[in-house]
Design a protein around this motif. Structure first.
Motif, PDB file in Angstrom:
ATOM      1  N   PRO A 138       7.073  -1.558  11.082  1.00 17.35           N
ATOM      2  CA  PRO A 138       6.606  -2.830  11.173  1.00 17.35           C
ATOM      3  C   PRO A 138       5.286  -2.811  11.026  1.00 17.35           C
ATOM      4  O   PRO A 138       4.623  -3.542  10.258  1.00 17.35           O
ATOM      5  N   ALA A 139       4.436  -2.148  12.077  1.00 15.20           N
ATOM      6  CA  ALA A 139       3.014  -2.113  12.034  1.00 15.20           C
ATOM      7  C   ALA A 139       2.565  -1.576  10.498  1.00 15.20           C
ATOM      8  O   ALA A 139       1.412  -2.099  10.349  1.00 15.20           O
ATOM      9  N   ASP A 140       3.122  -0.097  10.297  1.00 17.50           N
ATOM     10  CA  ASP A 140       2.612   0.093   9.159  1.00 17.50           C
ATOM     11  C   ASP A 140       2.468  -0.823   7.960  1.00 17.50           C
ATOM     12  O   ASP A 140       1.661  -0.787   7.143  1.00 17.50           O
ATOM     13  N   PHE A 141       3.507  -1.364   7.804  1.00 20.80           N
ATOM     14  CA  PHE A 141       3.756  -2.283   6.696  1.00 20.80           C
ATOM     15  C   PHE A 141       2.767  -3.365   6.604  1.00 20.80           C
ATOM     16  O   PHE A 141       2.016  -3.855   5.822  1.00 20.80           O
ATOM     17  N   ALA A 142       2.601  -3.978   8.086  1.00 21.74           N
ATOM     18  CA  ALA A 142       1.485  -4.971   8.021  1.00 21.74           C
ATOM     19  C   ALA A 142       0.016  -4.442   7.744  1.00 21.74           C
ATOM     20  O   ALA A 142      -0.714  -5.084   7.104  1.00 21.74           O
ATOM     21  N   ARG A 172       3.087 -11.019  12.442  1.00 21.39           N
ATOM     22  CA  ARG A 172       3.810  -9.844  12.778  1.00 21.39           C
ATOM     23  C   ARG A 172       3.375  -9.013  13.893  1.00 21.39           C
ATOM     24  O   ARG A 172       4.132  -8.421  14.831  1.00 21.39           O
ATOM     25  N   LEU A 173       2.216  -8.797  13.689  1.00 25.16           N
ATOM     26  CA  LEU A 173       1.616  -7.867  14.721  1.00 25.16           C
ATOM     27  C   LEU A 173       1.674  -8.289  16.128  1.00 25.16           C
ATOM     28  O   LEU A 173       1.801  -7.713  17.054  1.00 25.16           O
ATOM     29  N   GLU A 174       1.251  -9.667  16.221  1.00 19.94           N
ATOM     30  CA  GLU A 174       1.223 -10.625  17.539  1.00 19.94           C
ATOM     31  C   GLU A 174       2.265 -10.188  18.118  1.00 19.94           C
ATOM     32  O   GLU A 174       2.658  -9.771  19.639  1.00 19.94           O
TER      33      GLU A 174
END
Length: 492
Positions: A267-271, A297-299
């Motif tokens: 998820p973080a990589d995608f963001a 999303r990161l939050e």
């Protein structure tokens, strides 16, 4: 991945799906060749190459074979390929670099998980340090944009069966390998989407973004949200869009799907990839939407991290968030993110069983210390690590970078010299670039020119798989400017 120009984009390149491409020298420099190189099976290299039982294998054969970590064949791709062919097994390759903190996290915390050990019945495990000259031929055939990247290869033909860029949990890694073995064994019907995913993986490994995009679109038309590997398809398409230069398409696609991605690090990589594409757009509603969706999303991820994520995964999410907040003028938000990531990394480093494992967090800690105006703490940490790991060029390289940012140029140059003396391959050239920059700031024109000549010669000597033509052109340009030749070709 294309190298963006802004600070945020450069940070995202270094963090997206692991360590990204060619991170800057200093805190993101190589760690020791001794730091987790055998994935928990220290001293196993020679025995693994010969095929003889290693100490780790002997122990496993005794009490509990499933309880021992995997043993990797290190930096002997030809030997690993031959062993896989002889034993009729798939070949798993961990393509890593010692400067990559996510590579170290995977080696020290994920690939040592005993749950992966049963896979050795069907798979030969190998690891290559991509900075070593022996890796050039591999990199010429198999393209990488992220560090680490994990490959499953059919040794009979050398074809890529599966491709995983970046971090993963042990559960995700096991599923990735088991799916690849299913494709190799033809134990799934030809209509299984895993076959199409395998073809897309091969296209990415060949650097064929257009073909990869077509295959990912074919997959998305076939599968729904219930298919376990759909996240890989979405992430693969986003990276292929970014790699092809379609940053508008990347931003639009990423904004549409960023909330769907699940997993330990994905998820973080995608963001991060989404933000990198957005940063390369002109100011627009597309850019604004992409940033807002990625930020939200990161939050959510830092407030409630994925259960299987490692400390390194969580620290990366916080670093990406800090970077974008800083870029957008939210200094307090960036500071809070750095403080939070320091807390988790300091705890993990304190609990590490060896200095080499603790060094997994040196990059992140140094970055956050400097961002918070606590450079002296970074200096003390890295000086201690250099004493603990005297054969590693990682601590002095990172120390040089920190000292340079603090304006202590003489000390920075001395630390850089120690890093250059211990380093090799493309990473050494990054340290030579840093040395030339320090010499220029210190007014040492002759030293700068000598260093730039050495850097240019080093780039020219690299094998095709490791040579970076853009970096070579940049080094030649800087040498030409130092010689006062403008755009003229530099003298040799």
């Amino acid at each position: 991945m294309v190298r963006p120009r802004t600070f945020l984009a450069a940070l995202l390149v270094a963090l997206a799906a692991g360590c990204g491409t060619a991170p800057p020298p200093g805190p993101d420099a190589p760690t020791s060749a001794e730091a987790g190189r055998t994935n928990g099976a220290a001293g196993a290299n020679d025995a693994a190459k010969s095929g003889a039982p290693t100490k780790a294998e002997g122990a496993a054969a005794g009490k509990d074979a499933a309880g021992a970590p995997l043993v990797f064949i290190e930096d002997d791709l030809e030997g690993a390929m031959a062993r896989a062919r002889a034993e009729k097994k798939a070949l798993f390759i961990d393509a890593w670099a010692p400067w990559c903190h996510t590579c170290l996290s995977m080696k020290n915390y994920v690939l040592v998980d005993p749950a992966l050990r049963p896979l050795a019945d069907r798979v030969v495990f190998a690891a290559i340090d991509t900075d070593r000259p022996s890796s050039a031929a591999f990199l010429e055939r198999y393209k990488m944009t992220f560090w680490p990247t994990f490959f499953v290869i059919d040794p009979a033909k050398g074809d890529v069966v599966a491709y995983w860029p970046g971090a993963a949990s042990a559960r995700e890694m096991r599923g990735f390998i088991e799916d690849a073995v299913r494709v190799m064994d033809a134990s799934a019907p030809p209509s299984d989407p895993l076959y199409t995913l395998s073809q897309a993986s091969a296209a990415r490994a060949a650097g064929d973004h257009r073909k990869a995009l077509a295959l990912y679109d074919e997959l998305l038309a076939k599968v729904d949200a219930r298919w376990p590997r759909r996240d890989d398809v979405l992430a693969g398409k986003l990276s292929a869009l970014a790699g092809s230069g379609d940053v508008d398409g990347c931003a639009r696609f990423g904004a549409e799907h960023v909330d769907e991605i699940r997993g330990a690090a994905a998820p973080a990589d995608f963001a991060a990839v989404l933000l990198s594409c957005a940063s390369r757009l002109a100011k627009s509603s597309t850019q604004d939407l992409a940033r807002r969706k990625a930020m939200a999303r990161l939050e959510a991820l830092v407030a409630s991290p994925p259960p299987e994520s490692t400390v390194d995964d969580r620290a990366d999410a916080l670093a990406i968030l800090a970077g974008v907040k800083s870029e957008l003028g939210d200094a307090e938000g960036a500071r809070a993110a750095h403080e939070k990531r320091l807390v988790i990394m300091e705890k993990a480093a304190a609990e590490a069983k060896t200095p080499e494992i603790a060094a997994t967090y040196d990059y992140g800690r140094a970055i956050s210390y400097v961002a918070l105006g606590r450079g002296e703490q970074a200096v003390r940490m890295l000086e201690q690590r250099e004493r603990e790991m005297p054969k590693s060029y990682d601590p002095p390289a990172r120390l040089s970078n920190v000292l340079a940012k603090m304006g202590r140029l003489d000390a920075a140059l001395a630390a850089n010299g120690r890093a250059v003396a211990l380093s090799y391959g493309p990473r050494r050239l990054a340290y030579l670039k840093q040395r030339a920059e320090l010499q220029a700031k210190m007014g040492d024109k002759q030293g700068q020119i000598a260093t730039l000549r050495e850097e240019v010669a080093g780039h020219e000597a690299l094998g095709p798989g490791q040579r970076n033509e853009a970096a070579l052109a940049d080094a030649r340009r800087r040498l030409s400017e130092a010689l006062g030749e403008g755009n003229a070709a530099p003298k040799r």
